[in-house]
Scaffold this motif. Structure first.
Motif, PDB file in Angstrom:
ATOM      1  N   ALA A  41      29.664  26.778  45.735  1.00  0.00           N
ATOM      2  CA  ALA A  41      29.974  26.768  44.406  1.00  0.00           C
ATOM      3  C   ALA A  41      29.745  27.850  43.282  1.00  0.00           C
ATOM      4  N   PHE A  42      28.358  28.066  43.627  1.00  0.00           N
ATOM      5  CA  PHE A  42      27.804  29.318  42.743  1.00  0.00           C
ATOM      6  C   PHE A  42      28.632  30.883  43.070  1.00  0.00           C
ATOM      7  N   THR A  43      28.586  30.926  44.346  1.00  0.00           N
ATOM      8  CA  THR A  43      29.369  32.216  44.527  1.00  0.00           C
ATOM      9  C   THR A  43      30.789  32.304  44.303  1.00  0.00           C
ATOM     10  N   ALA A  44      31.734  31.160  44.424  1.00  0.00           N
ATOM     11  CA  ALA A  44      32.968  30.885  44.141  1.00  0.00           C
ATOM     12  C   ALA A  44      32.979  31.302  42.615  1.00  0.00           C
ATOM     13  N   PHE A  45      32.276  30.626  41.747  1.00  0.00           N
ATOM     14  CA  PHE A  45      32.302  30.719  40.271  1.00  0.00           C
ATOM     15  C   PHE A  45      32.180  32.247  39.974  1.00  0.00           C
ATOM     16  N   VAL A  46      31.332  32.955  40.416  1.00  0.00           N
ATOM     17  CA  VAL A  46      31.065  34.320  40.173  1.00  0.00           C
ATOM     18  C   VAL A  46      32.146  35.108  40.613  1.00  0.00           C
ATOM     19  N   ALA A  47      32.780  34.848  41.858  1.00  0.00           N
ATOM     20  CA  ALA A  47      33.759  35.551  42.488  1.00  0.00           C
ATOM     21  C   ALA A  47      34.800  35.443  41.738  1.00  0.00           C
ATOM     22  N   VAL A  48      35.468  34.412  41.163  1.00  0.00           N
ATOM     23  CA  VAL A  48      36.647  34.145  40.374  1.00  0.00           C
ATOM     24  C   VAL A  48      36.404  34.820  39.124  1.00  0.00           C
ATOM     25  N   LYS A  49      35.191  34.662  38.421  1.00  0.00           N
ATOM     26  CA  LYS A  49      35.057  35.235  37.175  1.00  0.00           C
ATOM     27  C   LYS A  49      35.078  36.603  37.253  1.00  0.00           C
ATOM     28  N   TRP A  50      34.777  37.175  38.233  1.00  0.00           N
ATOM     29  CA  TRP A  50      34.865  38.528  38.387  1.00  0.00           C
ATOM     30  C   TRP A  50      36.297  39.057  38.618  1.00  0.00           C
ATOM     31  N   LEU A  51      36.827  38.674  39.671  1.00  0.00           N
ATOM     32  CA  LEU A  51      38.324  38.782  39.990  1.00  0.00           C
ATOM     33  C   LEU A  51      39.315  38.787  38.701  1.00  0.00           C
ATOM     34  N   LEU A  52      39.194  37.528  37.790  1.00  0.00           N
ATOM     35  CA  LEU A  52      39.948  37.581  36.488  1.00  0.00           C
ATOM     36  C   LEU A  52      39.632  38.823  35.554  1.00  0.00           C
ATOM     37  N   HIS A  53      38.366  39.110  35.500  1.00  0.00           N
ATOM     38  CA  HIS A  53      37.938  40.440  34.894  1.00  0.00           C
ATOM     39  C   HIS A  53      38.769  41.628  35.347  1.00  0.00           C
ATOM     40  N   TYR A  54      38.417  41.845  36.853  1.00  0.00           N
ATOM     41  CA  TYR A  54      38.725  42.933  37.474  1.00  0.00           C
ATOM     42  C   TYR A  54      40.207  43.302  37.448  1.00  0.00           C
ATOM     43  N   ILE A  55      41.249  42.232  37.594  1.00  0.00           N
ATOM     44  CA  ILE A  55      42.577  42.358  37.493  1.00  0.00           C
ATOM     45  C   ILE A  55      43.408  42.607  36.232  1.00  0.00           C
ATOM     46  N   GLN A  56      42.436  42.552  35.002  1.00  0.00           N
ATOM     47  CA  GLN A  56      43.040  42.852  34.110  1.00  0.00           C
ATOM     48  C   GLN A  56      43.247  44.503  33.793  1.00  0.00           C
ATOM     49  N   SER A  57      42.522  45.135  34.680  1.00  0.00           N
ATOM     50  CA  SER A  57      42.645  46.785  34.374  1.00  0.00           C
ATOM     51  C   SER A  57      42.906  47.305  35.826  1.00  0.00           C
ATOM     52  N   HIS A  58      42.842  46.740  36.876  1.00  0.00           N
ATOM     53  CA  HIS A  58      43.090  47.285  38.302  1.00  0.00           C
ATOM     54  C   HIS A  58      44.006  46.352  39.397  1.00  0.00           C
ATOM     55  N   ARG A  59      44.483  47.273  39.964  1.00  0.00           N
ATOM     56  CA  ARG A  59      45.379  46.600  40.996  1.00  0.00           C
ATOM     57  C   ARG A  59      44.731  46.116  42.252  1.00  0.00           C
ATOM     58  N   PHE A  60      45.407  45.374  43.243  1.00  0.00           N
ATOM     59  CA  PHE A  60      44.799  44.877  44.175  1.00  0.00           C
ATOM     60  C   PHE A  60      44.488  45.561  45.439  1.00  0.00           C
ATOM     61  N   THR A  61      44.917  46.883  45.336  1.00  0.00           N
ATOM     62  CA  THR A  61      44.660  47.830  46.361  1.00  0.00           C
ATOM     63  C   THR A  61      43.256  47.934  47.101  1.00  0.00           C
ATOM     64  N   ALA A  62      42.172  47.966  46.313  1.00  0.00           N
ATOM     65  CA  ALA A  62      41.106  47.912  46.874  1.00  0.00           C
ATOM     66  C   ALA A  62      40.790  46.651  48.126  1.00  0.00           C
ATOM     67  N   PHE A  63      41.372  45.550  47.764  1.00  0.00           N
ATOM     68  CA  PHE A  63      41.412  44.444  48.871  1.00  0.00           C
ATOM     69  C   PHE A  63      42.160  44.761  50.008  1.00  0.00           C
ATOM     70  N   ALA A  64      43.222  45.304  49.712  1.00  0.00           N
ATOM     71  CA  ALA A  64      44.130  45.880  50.737  1.00  0.00           C
ATOM     72  C   ALA A  64      43.317  46.649  51.944  1.00  0.00           C
ATOM     73  N   ILE A  65      42.800  47.689  51.277  1.00  0.00           N
ATOM     74  CA  ILE A  65      41.776  48.717  51.957  1.00  0.00           C
ATOM     75  C   ILE A  65      40.871  48.049  52.787  1.00  0.00           C
ATOM     76  N   TYR A  66      40.298  47.019  52.182  1.00  0.00           N
ATOM     77  CA  TYR A  66      39.087  46.247  52.807  1.00  0.00           C
ATOM     78  C   TYR A  66      39.563  45.383  53.681  1.00  0.00           C
ATOM     79  N   ARG A  67      40.740  44.957  53.848  1.00  0.00           N
ATOM     80  CA  ARG A  67      41.490  44.253  55.067  1.00  0.00           C
ATOM     81  C   ARG A  67      41.964  45.113  56.076  1.00  0.00           C
TER      82      ARG A  67
END
Length: 281
Positions: A240-266
């Motif tokens: 619960a704690f890490t999901a809260f932090v991860a989703v909050k971060w993602l919602l901020h991240y996508i405001q100004s970034h594409r999803f390219t970094a996640f594709a590279i990670y995959r």
């Protein structure tokens, strides 16, 4: 490694990966090869923790959608900020997406489909999912340039998102969040934040239903009587704690970034698994 540390790590992995577009199921199946297989109830607990985190993040939006059914007519979209849509209309589209997922999900269950547990198909799903993300991002960007900002979720997009959830559930490694977000971006929505919000909101009833179904099965066969509830509580809290932090971060991240970094990670993770893990394992 102690059971306590393994439970903590698995809870953290679930929390980080459940809503990031990198596949939680794939990561957990891989992690369990080194940390040990966990019970169905344990997996239910950590998934429930991740769902709770998203409910807390979107609590105001969920309340707005629920309250829209208590008013005569619909509440003006501008007063609620539901991306240019009347909240009751938006709620109906969420219900449609969930309904499509539920019907198709039951059909898949009736067919007796079982998730693959070997690492190789998961690794390929991670790689191919990365290709899909880059291609989808490219075409979505072209649509956004041609059509401008579009945040409105159509009925067809809601239907396709429902189908996408089932496809992601059948192929671990593809990622439910990635599949649903990019289906929305490719077939109607051009705003990343709007597509992500719809994907996450429809994931709440979907995951609650799946978790509830699995929980009833576990309670019915008596597995719960042999569970270590202390470890479950630790894993649930960590998720619960890490999901809260991860989703909050993602919602901020996508405001100004594409999803390219996640594709590279995959790509990197999938290639590493194909390199290190023997074929067929």
């Amino acid at each position: 490694m102690t059971d306590l540390l393994a439970a903590l790590l698995l809870g953290i992995i679930e929390g980080i990966t459940e809503f990031l577009p990198i596949s939680s199921t794939g990561h957990l199946l891989i992690a369990e090869r080194w940390l040990g297989h966990r019970s169905d109830l344990f997996n239910i607990a950590i998934q429930a923790g991740a769902i709770l985190a998203v409910v807390l993040i979107y609590r105001e939006r969920l309340w707005q959608l629920a309250m829209s059914f208590l008013h005569r007519g619909d509440v003006p979209a501008a007063s609620t900020g539901v991306y240019g849509q009347a909240p009751r209309d938006y709620a109906y589209k969420l219900a449609l997406a969930f309904g499509v997922t539920a019907v198709l999900g039951v059909a898949v269950k009736k067919l007796g489909f079982e998730l693959p547990t070997a690492v190789t198909p998961i690794a390929w799903a991670l790689v191919l999912g990365g290709v899909w993300m880059l291609a989808a991002e490219h075409f979505a960007a072209k649509r956004a340039t041609a059509l401008g900002e579009r945040s409105h979720v159509t009925w067809s997009v809601a239907t396709l998102v429902g189908i996408a959830q089932v496809v992601a559930g059948v192929f671990p490694g593809t990622s439910r969040s990635a599949t649903t977000i990019f289906v929305a971006l490719l077939f109607g929505v051009t705003n990343r934040a709007a597509a992500t919000e719809f994907a996450f909101l429809v994931g709440i009833p979907t995951m609650f239903a799946a978790t509830g179904y699995e929980l009833l099965d576990v309670l019915g066969n008596g597995q719960a009587a042999h569970e270590d509830w202390g470890l479950l509580a630790i894993a649930f809290t960590a998720s619960a704690f890490t999901a809260f932090v991860a989703v909050k971060w993602l919602l901020h991240y996508i405001q100004s970034h594409r999803f390219t970094a996640f594709a590279i990670y995959r790509f990197v993770l999938g290639a590493a698994l194909l390199w290190w893990v023997p074929a067929g394992h």
